[in-house]
Design an enzyme around this catalytic site. Structure first.
Site, short mmCIF file in Angstrom:
data_model
loop_
_atom_site.label_atom_id
_atom_site.label_comp_id
_atom_site.label_asym_id
_atom_site.label_seq_id
_atom_site.Cartn_x
_atom_site.Cartn_y
_atom_site.Cartn_z
N ASP A 1 0.85 -1.19 0.00
CA ASP A 1 0.00 0.00 0.00
C ASP A 1 0.89 1.24 0.00
OD1 ASP A 1 -3.21 0.56 1.00
OD2 ASP A 1 -1.78 2.22 1.12
N ILE A 2 0.50 2.25 -0.78
CA ILE A 2 1.32 3.46 -0.91
C ILE A 2 1.34 4.28 0.38
CG2 ILE A 2 -0.46 5.05 -1.82
CD1 ILE A 2 1.60 5.89 -3.97
N ASN B 1 -12.86 -3.14 2.97
CA ASN B 1 -13.82 -2.05 2.99
C ASN B 1 -14.78 -2.22 1.81
OD1 ASN B 1 -12.46 -0.90 5.18
ND2 ASN B 1 -11.04 0.19 3.83
N GLN C 1 -15.02 2.36 1.07
CA GLN C 1 -14.21 1.77 0.00
C GLN C 1 -13.88 2.88 -0.99
OE1 GLN C 1 -16.14 -1.35 -2.29
NE2 GLN C 1 -14.28 -1.77 -3.48
N HIS D 1 -10.40 -5.39 -3.08
CA HIS D 1 -9.06 -5.54 -2.52
C HIS D 1 -9.13 -5.91 -1.05
CE1 HIS D 1 -10.26 -1.30 -2.25
NE2 HIS D 1 -9.55 -1.23 -1.14
N HIS E 1 -7.05 -5.68 2.36
CA HIS E 1 -5.93 -5.09 3.10
C HIS E 1 -5.34 -6.18 4.00
CE1 HIS E 1 -6.84 -0.71 2.39
NE2 HIS E 1 -8.05 -1.20 2.18
P1 5GP Z 1 -9.80 1.51 0.35
O1 5GP Z 1 -9.92 2.78 1.11
O2 5GP Z 1 -10.49 1.58 -1.01
O3 5GP Z 1 -10.21 0.29 1.13
O4 5GP Z 1 -8.26 1.28 0.11
C1 5GP Z 1 -7.55 1.78 -0.98
C2 5GP Z 1 -6.08 1.69 -0.62
O5 5GP Z 1 -5.33 1.88 -1.80
C3 5GP Z 1 -5.62 2.76 0.38
O6 5GP Z 1 -5.08 2.13 1.54
C4 5GP Z 1 -4.58 3.56 -0.39
O7 5GP Z 1 -3.48 3.95 0.40
C5 5GP Z 1 -4.16 2.58 -1.49
N1 5GP Z 1 -3.71 3.23 -2.71
C6 5GP Z 1 -4.34 4.26 -3.36
N2 5GP Z 1 -3.65 4.61 -4.45
C7 5GP Z 1 -2.56 3.78 -4.51
C8 5GP Z 1 -1.46 3.68 -5.43
O8 5GP Z 1 -1.34 4.39 -6.42
N3 5GP Z 1 -0.53 2.73 -5.16
C9 5GP Z 1 -0.62 1.91 -4.06
N4 5GP Z 1 0.36 1.01 -3.90
N5 5GP Z 1 -1.65 1.99 -3.19
C10 5GP Z 1 -2.60 2.90 -3.41
#
Ligand code: 5GP
Ligand code: ZN
Length: 110
Positions: free
Chosen positions: A30-31, A87, A94, A100, A102
């Site tokens: 994760d970034i 999420n 989400q 995805h 985590h």
């Molecule tokens: P969500 O909030 O949809 O459950 O999680 C999305 C996740 O994707 C977040 O934890 C966010 O940090 C990660 N993310 C968003 N953009 C990027 C990206 O460009 N590269 C990587 N490696 N992770 C990302």
């Protein structure tokens, strides 16, 4: 999907640090890591969320499970413990609408 971020990651148009990859799935860092180990496991196929998984997708979910087992071993959190978070939807916060998982660990989680 054309403008889905994770589909772009699958097509290698957006660089990520891949830690596990097969024909069907990918696991990458994760970034913005929220814990020392914070990985995201995704199917390469665009599936919006858990409620969009169809019977024919179940082999992909099995592959994700196998991949998670492998990476938690590689990152040495298998026996210490970790958390899998999925999420889902608006109130589930989400942000990326591509299924995805985590994988969070490497510290005592709250
Ligand atoms: P969500 O909030 O949809 O459950 O999680 C999305 C996740 O994707 C977040 O934890 C966010 O940090 C990660 N993310 C968003 N953009 C990027 C990206 O460009 N590269 C990587 N490696 N992770 C990302
Ligand atoms: Zn996608």
């Amino acid at each position: 999907m054309e403008d889905c971020l994770f589909c772009k990651i699958v097509r290698k148009e957006v660089p990520v640090e891949i830690v596990y990859e097969t024909e069907n799935i990918m696991i990458f860092k994760d970034i913005h890591p929220k814990t020392p180990v914070h990985l995201l496991a995704i199917p390469k196929k665009h599936i919006q969320s858990v409620i969009h998984v169809e019977d024919k997708d179940l082999p992909l979910i099995l592959d994700i499970w196998k991949g998670i087992n492998k990476v938690v071993e590689n990152f040495q959190i298998k026996d210490k413990g970790f958390r899998i978070v999925v999420n889902t939807g608006k109130e589930g916060k989400q942000a990326v609408l591509h299924l995805h998982f985590h994988i969070l660990g490497g510290q005592q989680l709250p």
